[in-house]
Enzyme design. Structure first.
Site, mmCIF file in Angstrom:
data_model
loop_
_atom_site.group_PDB
_atom_site.id
_atom_site.type_symbol
_atom_site.label_atom_id
_atom_site.label_comp_id
_atom_site.label_asym_id
_atom_site.label_seq_id
_atom_site.Cartn_x
_atom_site.Cartn_y
_atom_site.Cartn_z
ATOM 1 N N TYR A 253 -17.190 43.832 12.492
ATOM 2 C CA TYR A 253 -16.952 45.279 12.613
ATOM 3 C C TYR A 253 -16.283 45.816 11.339
ATOM 4 C CZ TYR A 253 -15.622 49.698 14.883
ATOM 5 O OH TYR A 253 -15.470 51.021 15.221
ATOM 6 N N ASN A 282 -8.073 55.272 16.529
ATOM 7 C CA ASN A 282 -8.297 55.084 17.980
ATOM 8 C C ASN A 282 -8.412 56.414 18.721
ATOM 9 O OD1 ASN A 282 -6.925 52.747 16.767
ATOM 10 N ND2 ASN A 282 -7.200 51.854 18.803
ATOM 11 N N PHE A 299 -5.917 50.287 30.436
ATOM 12 C CA PHE A 299 -4.676 50.673 31.140
ATOM 13 C C PHE A 299 -4.957 51.721 32.222
ATOM 14 C CE2 PHE A 299 -1.212 49.592 27.709
ATOM 15 C CZ PHE A 299 -1.583 48.258 27.788
ATOM 16 N N LYS A 382 -0.009 47.220 13.010
ATOM 17 C CA LYS A 382 0.337 48.645 13.111
ATOM 18 C C LYS A 382 -0.785 49.501 12.533
ATOM 19 C CE LYS A 382 3.162 47.720 9.134
ATOM 20 N NZ LYS A 382 4.452 47.596 8.566
#
Ligand code: NAD
Ligand code: UDP
Length: 435
Positions: A253, A282, A299, A382
């Site tokens: 990717y 994201n 989630f 991060k």
């Protein structure tokens, strides 16, 4: 009539040395033309023609589309006339849009509507692509979605079926396809780690800039923040070259998108293709694949199903989460604007995965348990975009915070998981954009 033709033929003959005809009287041809015009009211027709042309191009006031940051209808015609026509491809792109040399000011006569564009969205049945398609169709463009439904769903675009401005082609972008279009948004590519690791070789080759070269369309590549790898610079600026493992499990990717950026720029420099590059951070929102393994979808689905939230590693790694309507706005501004990029498109709000789990608990179920799982290989520690460039050059910045956007995604997931919620996904995105 016959004698006139014979006479003109004489005028055209070159003078010879042996014969010097008597020179024409200087006004003879003018008076001849005037007599011809007056006969059979031909002058009247000429005058009427001139009057009509003057009325259209001079007397009727023209409307000029203004560049207006933060409006929803993007002013494509005007923004494109701002940069010089230097190359054949730029010309052909502008020519397609009806703003070529015949109309150098880019003015559209009043009463004539802006011509809709013909736009291909590869991956248009996926999460981001389907929201982009909604915006383009709403703007009056004709959209062709090219998708192989690897991770996308017909349901995401079904509401456009029957609309003459919408076409859907089941096609794998690794195979050539020739379509005559003005713009290409290239999104086709599995985006979640679970999906892109499934067929890594295919992930790398899922782009087709050749199409843009053949038809002179403008090509926008949806690249990714993954090109920065596990970044050593924080927040990440577009000038940062990244820290990517070239042989890891995520490389198909990361390196695939880096190669796609390279190819895109090489076509731009070498073949003068009009290109744009977006580096997307994201993104979440309605229509995300429910079980695609990405953290927000995991989630939300877990909390709704009363399952524990699976936090990988120690949960201290960070990501910056952008609501999908903000991304779509950024992509469209980039496509219509005058800058190639790359541009970071992301929300600078940074969260650890544990903080994200807390927001999900607050939004869905305060009693949702957290379960720690081993982390995946090469997981970046991060990530946070520096969006100064997009702010300055595109007049773009995200508007929807995580706490505001998450509930809109939850209602879509609730509806799809349980089928018990009335609110549709297309209305939730609009609410966020207008809020
Ligand atoms: P998605 O998986 O929902 O959409 C991708 C679409 O492309 C799907 O409809 C899929 O069926 C289609 N597709 C995949 N391979 C194809 C192929 N070979 N031929 C034809 N169609 C194919 O993903 P998304 O989140 O909507 O991402 C869209 C684009 O944005 C991707 O290029 C992705 O890399 C990029 N991006 C997304 C994010 C994010 O957070 N969503 C972040 C960075 C970059
Ligand atoms: N992650 C997590 N739990 C999950 C899925 C992912 O803690 O159920 C973590 C993952 O390790 C990563 C972050 O969430 O650190 C973002 O993962 P995602 O796959 O959503 O996006 P990407 O890694 O491509 O940024």
């Amino acid at each position: 009539m016959g004698s006139e033709l014979i006479y003109r033929g004489h005028e055209a003959q070159p003078a010879s040395d042996s014969y010097s005809p008597k020179p024409d009287k200087p006004w003879a041809s003018v008076t001849r033309a005037a007599r011809y015009m007056l006969r059979e009211q031909r002058l009247l027709f000429v005058l009427v023609g001139i009057a009509i042309a003057t009325l259209i191009f001079t007397i009727i006031p023209t409307s000029r589309v203004q560049l207006a940051p933060h409006t929803t209808t993007t002013p494509i015609l005007d923004s494109i006339t701002y940069f010089p026509i230097e190359t054949q491809n730029k010309f052909s792109y502008q020519h397609r849009l009806g703003i070529g040399s015949g109309n150098p000011t880019g003015k559209i006569p009043l009463g004539l509507k802006r011509k809709g564009l013909r736009i291909v969205v590869t991956g248009g049945a996926g999460f981001v692509g389907s929201h982009l398609v909604d915006r383009l169709i709403a703007r009056g463009d004709s959209v062709i979605v090219v998708d192989n439904f690897f991770t996308g769903r017909k349901e995401n675009v079904m509401h456009h079926f029957g609309n003459p401005n919408f076409e859907l082609i089941r096609h794998d972008v690794v195979e050539p396809l020739l379509l005559e279009v003005d713009q290409i948004y290239h999104l086709a590519c599995p985006a979640s780690p679970v999906h892109y690791k499934f067929n890594p070789v295919k992930t790398i080759i899922s782009f087709f800039t050749r199409l843009a070269k053949r038809v002179g369309a403008r090509f926008l590549l949806t690249s990714t923040s993954e090109v920065y790898g596990d970044p050593l610079q924080h927040p990440q600026k577009e000038t940062y070259w990244g820290n990517v493992n070239p042989i890891g499990v995520r490389s198909c990717y990361d390196e695939g998108k880096r190669t796609a950026e390279t190819l895109t720029m090489d076509y731009h420099r070498g073949a003068e293709v009009e290109v744009r590059i977006a580096r997307i951070f994201n993104t979440y929102g309605p229509r995300m694949c429910i079980d695609d393994g990405r953290v927000v979808s995991n989630f939300v689905a877990q909390a709704l199903r009363k399952e524990p939230l699976t936090v990988y590693g120690d949960g201290k790694q960070t990501r910056s989460f952008q609501y999908v309507s903000d991304l779509v706005e950024g992509l469209m501004r980039l496509m219509e604007g005058e800058h190639v990029g790359p541009f970071n498109l992301g929300n600078p709000g940074e969260f650890t995965m544990l903080e994200l789990a807390e927001v999900v608990q607050e939004t869905i179920d305060p009693n949702a348990r957290i379960e720690f799982r081993p982390n995946t290989e090469d997981d970046p520690h991060k990530r946070k975009p520096d969006i100064t460039r997009a702010k300055e050059l595109l007049g773009w910045e995200p508007k929807v915070s995580l706490r505001k956007g998450l509930p809109l995604m939850v209602s879509d997931f609730r509806q799809r998981i349980f089928g018990d919620h009335k609110e549709g996904s297309s209305s939730t995105i609009n609410k966020a954009s207008s809020g």
